[in-house]
Design a protein around this motif. Structure first.
Motif, PDB file in Angstrom:
ATOM      1  N   GLY A   1       0.520   5.822   2.436  1.00 44.79           N
ATOM      2  CA  GLY A   1      -0.101   4.858   1.533  1.00 44.79           C
ATOM      3  C   GLY A   1      -1.605   4.918   1.617  1.00 44.79           C
TER       4      GLY A   1
ATOM      5  N   THR B   1      -6.555  -0.135   4.261  1.00 46.52           N
ATOM      6  CA  THR B   1      -7.281  -1.266   3.684  1.00 46.52           C
ATOM      7  C   THR B   1      -8.633  -0.798   3.158  1.00 46.52           C
TER       8      THR B   1
ATOM      9  N   ALA C   1       6.457  -0.092  -3.476  1.00 50.94           N
ATOM     10  CA  ALA C   1       5.219  -0.252  -2.708  1.00 50.94           C
ATOM     11  C   ALA C   1       5.139  -1.650  -2.131  1.00 50.94           C
ATOM     12  N   GLU C   2       4.733  -1.732  -0.872  1.00 53.48           N
ATOM     13  CA  GLU C   2       4.344  -3.013  -0.309  1.00 53.48           C
ATOM     14  C   GLU C   2       2.831  -3.024  -0.295  1.00 53.48           C
ATOM     15  N   THR C   3       2.256  -4.103  -0.770  1.00 51.95           N
ATOM     16  CA  THR C   3       0.809  -4.195  -0.830  1.00 51.95           C
ATOM     17  C   THR C   3       0.347  -5.501  -0.229  1.00 51.95           C
ATOM     18  N   TRP C   4      -0.854  -5.449   0.303  1.00 54.18           N
ATOM     19  CA  TRP C   4      -1.508  -6.628   0.852  1.00 54.18           C
ATOM     20  C   TRP C   4      -2.770  -6.817   0.038  1.00 54.18           C
TER      21      TRP C   4
ATOM     22  N   ARG D   1       1.277 -10.652   0.902  1.00 57.79           N
ATOM     23  CA  ARG D   1       2.005  -9.384   0.928  1.00 57.79           C
ATOM     24  C   ARG D   1       2.968  -9.430  -0.234  1.00 57.79           C
TER      25      ARG D   1
ATOM     26  N   HIS E   1      -7.569  -4.641   0.023  1.00 53.72           N
ATOM     27  CA  HIS E   1      -6.145  -4.457  -0.253  1.00 53.72           C
ATOM     28  C   HIS E   1      -5.701  -3.127   0.340  1.00 53.72           C
ATOM     29  N   ASP E   2      -4.387  -2.979   0.465  1.00 50.26           N
ATOM     30  CA  ASP E   2      -3.790  -1.722   0.887  1.00 50.26           C
ATOM     31  C   ASP E   2      -2.427  -1.618   0.239  1.00 50.26           C
ATOM     32  N   PHE E   3      -1.787  -0.481   0.385  1.00 48.91           N
ATOM     33  CA  PHE E   3      -0.404  -0.347  -0.057  1.00 48.91           C
ATOM     34  C   PHE E   3       0.270   0.776   0.708  1.00 48.91           C
ATOM     35  N   THR E   4       1.593   0.639   0.849  1.00 43.07           N
ATOM     36  CA  THR E   4       2.407   1.591   1.608  1.00 43.07           C
ATOM     37  C   THR E   4       3.709   1.829   0.862  1.00 43.07           C
TER      38      THR E   4
END
Length: 129
Positions: free
Chosen positions: A45, A48, A64-67, A72, A89-92
């Motif tokens: 992913g 951050t 995708a899981e995102t913050w 979340r 933000h981030d995503f995996t």
């Protein structure tokens, strides 16, 4: 300005498990937007980071899981997420298949600051690249 053939744009290794294809940017004539695709292997992913402009993340395939902020979220195919400017933000990829995203930034180049860094990464800016 001519037609831009997406499949003719190069795919670049962004980081392990992540490939990126910049479709539209200052490189091919855009002045206010960039549009790119990414493919992420399971577990891969984006760390951050934040952008100085608004971003839209659209999931084409995978999960995708995102913050973003204090939230979340899980984003599925056919769903999008709007990330406001300057919001970390981030995503995996949390699925078993390749995650395919399409992202749009309100800038003709990609600019991001990754967590823990004061340096801004700039890509696809045009002739200055």
């Amino acid at each position: 300005m001519g037609v831009i053939v997406h499949k003719n744009r190069p795919v670049e290794l962004w980081r392990p498990g992540v490939e990126t294809r910049m479709l539209i940017s200052a490189v091919n004539g855009a002045s206010q937007l960039c549009l790119f695709e990414q493919w992420m292997a399971p577990g891969a992913g984006a760390p951050t980071h934040l952008h100085p402009v608004e971003e839209i993340l659209a999931v084409i395939a995978g999960k995708a899981e995102t913050w973003i902020g204090a939230e979340r979220l899980v984003v599925m195919p056919g769903q999008s997420l709007i990330v406001p400017p300057l919001h970390p933000h981030d995503f995996t990829n949390i699925g078993c298949e390749t995650l395919h995203l399409q992202a749009t930034l309100a800038s003709a180049s990609f600019e991001a600051r990754f967590d823990g860094s004061v340096e801004i990464v700039r890509c696809w800016c045009g002739e200055a690249d």
